[in-house]
Design a protein around this motif. Structure first.
Motif, PDB file in Angstrom:
ATOM      1  N   GLY A  92       0.811  -1.217   0.000  1.00 57.60           N
ATOM      2  CA  GLY A  92       0.000   0.000   0.000  1.00 57.60           C
ATOM      3  C   GLY A  92       0.844   1.266   0.000  1.00 57.60           C
ATOM      4  O   GLY A  92       0.327   2.362  -0.089  1.00 57.60           O
ATOM      5  N   VAL A  93       2.176   1.135   0.100  1.00 61.31           N
ATOM      6  CA  VAL A  93       3.012   2.321   0.217  1.00 61.31           C
ATOM      7  C   VAL A  93       3.516   2.771  -1.150  1.00 61.31           C
ATOM      8  O   VAL A  93       3.998   1.972  -1.941  1.00 61.31           O
ATOM      9  N   ASP A  94       3.368   4.070  -1.417  1.00 61.59           N
ATOM     10  CA  ASP A  94       3.845   4.650  -2.664  1.00 61.59           C
ATOM     11  C   ASP A  94       5.373   4.544  -2.693  1.00 61.59           C
ATOM     12  O   ASP A  94       6.050   5.066  -1.804  1.00 61.59           O
ATOM     13  N   PRO A  95       5.962   3.851  -3.730  1.00 64.30           N
ATOM     14  CA  PRO A  95       7.417   3.668  -3.752  1.00 64.30           C
ATOM     15  C   PRO A  95       8.178   4.984  -3.863  1.00 64.30           C
ATOM     16  O   PRO A  95       9.368   5.047  -3.560  1.00 64.30           O
ATOM     17  N   THR A  96       7.491   6.090  -4.280  1.00 65.05           N
ATOM     18  CA  THR A  96       8.195   7.367  -4.417  1.00 65.05           C
ATOM     19  C   THR A  96       8.178   8.166  -3.106  1.00 65.05           C
ATOM     20  O   THR A  96       8.748   9.238  -3.021  1.00 65.05           O
ATOM     21  N   PHE A  97       7.483   7.633  -2.078  1.00 62.98           N
ATOM     22  CA  PHE A  97       7.388   8.370  -0.813  1.00 62.98           C
ATOM     23  C   PHE A  97       8.691   8.248  -0.026  1.00 62.98           C
ATOM     24  O   PHE A  97       9.179   7.151   0.215  1.00 62.98           O
ATOM     25  N   ASP A  98       9.260   9.423   0.348  1.00 60.70           N
ATOM     26  CA  ASP A  98      10.510   9.409   1.106  1.00 60.70           C
ATOM     27  C   ASP A  98      10.225   9.887   2.532  1.00 60.70           C
ATOM     28  O   ASP A  98      10.058  11.078   2.786  1.00 60.70           O
ATOM     29  N   PRO A  99      10.172   8.937   3.482  1.00 68.11           N
ATOM     30  CA  PRO A  99       9.813   9.321   4.862  1.00 68.11           C
ATOM     31  C   PRO A  99      10.888  10.139   5.571  1.00 68.11           C
ATOM     32  O   PRO A  99      10.651  10.667   6.646  1.00 68.11           O
ATOM     33  N   THR A 100      12.066  10.302   4.951  1.00 69.60           N
ATOM     34  CA  THR A 100      13.125  11.070   5.624  1.00 69.60           C
ATOM     35  C   THR A 100      13.058  12.558   5.291  1.00 69.60           C
ATOM     36  O   THR A 100      13.749  13.368   5.903  1.00 69.60           O
ATOM     37  N   LEU A 101      12.183  12.947   4.299  1.00 69.01           N
ATOM     38  CA  LEU A 101      12.087  14.375   3.964  1.00 69.01           C
ATOM     39  C   LEU A 101      11.337  15.108   5.072  1.00 69.01           C
ATOM     40  O   LEU A 101      10.459  14.537   5.708  1.00 69.01           O
ATOM     41  N   PRO A 102      11.676  16.421   5.321  1.00 75.73           N
ATOM     42  CA  PRO A 102      10.924  17.168   6.346  1.00 75.73           C
ATOM     43  C   PRO A 102       9.469  17.353   5.908  1.00 75.73           C
ATOM     44  O   PRO A 102       9.178  17.411   4.714  1.00 75.73           O
ATOM     45  N   GLY A 103       8.561  17.445   6.851  1.00 80.05           N
ATOM     46  CA  GLY A 103       7.145  17.578   6.536  1.00 80.05           C
ATOM     47  C   GLY A 103       6.807  18.952   6.003  1.00 80.05           C
ATOM     48  O   GLY A 103       7.615  19.873   6.058  1.00 80.05           O
TER      49      GLY A 103
END
Ligand code: FA5
Length: 343
Positions: A92-103
């Protein structure tokens, strides 16, 4: 088509589809395989489902059961390939999502500089015992003019200098007819409203919007704010007025502020002064003030032989501008967040 042929076509499709999906090594290959086998319009599964119509009616049940098994097996292979290609994690997770980027920070609004100024002025005057009072912005001529000793023929009542609200009357007669309403041109209206409802002593301020058809320039705007002050008691003198304004000015503008009282005229004060502050080497008018005229006391039922008082009205925008070094009043009302967010 015989049942036999249909079942072997299903077997062939199943092994080909699973092999292709298992072999897909990048998202493009996966997507091509997905469309080829389970695509909604032209996918091979859809195709073979249509061919089931050619199988003899008696055999259709077993053909259908097998078709469902093949369908589930291929869909499972699709899900596995998708999961594998998106890093093996949760599909279910978008492969382009980078959880290390600031919000992304939400924009938080803040209080307009004029509202901040109103709060500050109210607080300073409150420390000198002045209570905040309010009055309506849509006024009648009695409170805006008559009780303030401004007679019918006074130029201050001219329709060209006020925002009269629409009535059946037109032109100059508008200002005098019964039921006339206008946007208040000064907060001095609140002096009348307060005194008409209270016995002396009175010590109030009133901060609010006023309206005049002035052409906008660096120090004028058709809608602006005033701070009205009114003190009524026994034995009030001009010295009290000057002291209160000095204490106010040093508190709001700093201990080194230079203040000048210039003789002037207002129908509702006698004597009257203009209040100027030195700003970058120039004397700038910030408001008017004076001792409450006996006629005003009479209009509200106070006895001018018994009480005396002073009143003042200062421009809130000019005070805010002087304190913050704002050069143009129009900046305050432009709605430009680059300007407003500085305060
Ligand atoms: C009055 O309005 C009197 N009511 C003041 C007063 C109150 C006198 C009590 C005596 C006793 P005046 O029209 O001068 O006075 O306006 C007062 C101040 O409002 C001006 O000095 C200025 O600071 C501000 N002001 C006037 N017109 C504008 C405008 N168009 N835009 C911004 N500020 C304005």
């Amino acid at each position: 088509m015989s049942l036999q042929n249909f079942l072997s076509a299903l077997d062939a499709l199943q092994s080909e589809a699973i092999a292709t999906l298992d072999a897909a090594s990048d998202p493009e290959a996966f997507e091509a395989a997905r469309v080829k086998y389970v695509g909604q319009k032209k996918g091979a599964l859809k195709d073979i489902q249509k061919q089931m119509g050619g199988v003899a009616a008696d055999d259709r049940k077993s053909a259908g059961m097998r078709l469902n098994e093949v369908k589930q097996a291929i869909e499972k292979a699709v899900a596995e390939a998708q999961s594998r290609l998106s890093g093996g994690g949760d599909s279910g997770v978008d492969p382009t999502f980078d959880p290390t980027l600031p919000g992304v920070r939400p924009t938080i609004g803040h209080i307009h500089p004029i509202t901040q100024t109103i709060t500050h002025l109210t607080e300073i005057m409150g420390r000198m015992g002045f209570e905040a009072a309010e009055g309506p912005e849509v006024e009648d001529p009695h409170h805006n003019f008559v009780a303030l000793n401004i007679p019918e023929d006074h130029p201050a009542r001219d329709p060209l200098d006020n925002f009269y609200l629409a009535t059946a009357a037109t032109g100059t007669e508008k200002q005098n007819i019964e039921g006339t309403r206008l946007l208040r041109s000064q907060t001095s209206t609140v002096q009348i409203r307060v005194m008409a409802n209270r016995k002396p002593p009175v010590r109030v301020i009133s901060l609010g919007r006023v309206y005049r058809p002035d052409d906008p320039d660096a120090t004028h705007f058709p809608m602006f704010h005033q701070m009205e002050g009114l003190l009524v008691d026994t034995h009030v003198t001009m010295a009290n007025l000057k002291t209160v304004l000095r204490v106010f000015a040093t508190n709001y503008l700093g201990g080194d502020v230079e203040i000048r009282f210039r003789p002037s005229f207002f129908p509702f004060t006698e004597p009257s002064v203009e209040v100027d502050f030195l700003w970058d080497g120039n004397w700038i008018e910030f408001g008017g003030a004076g001792m409450v005229d006996p006629n005003v006391f009479r209009a509200v039922g106070y006895d001018p032989e018994e009480v005396s008082g002073f009143a003042f009205g200062l421009g809130v925008e000019r005070l805010c501008m002087r304190r913050h070094g704002i050069k143009d009043i129009r900046d305050l009302y432009s709605g430009d967040m680059r300007f407003l967010s500085q305060f």
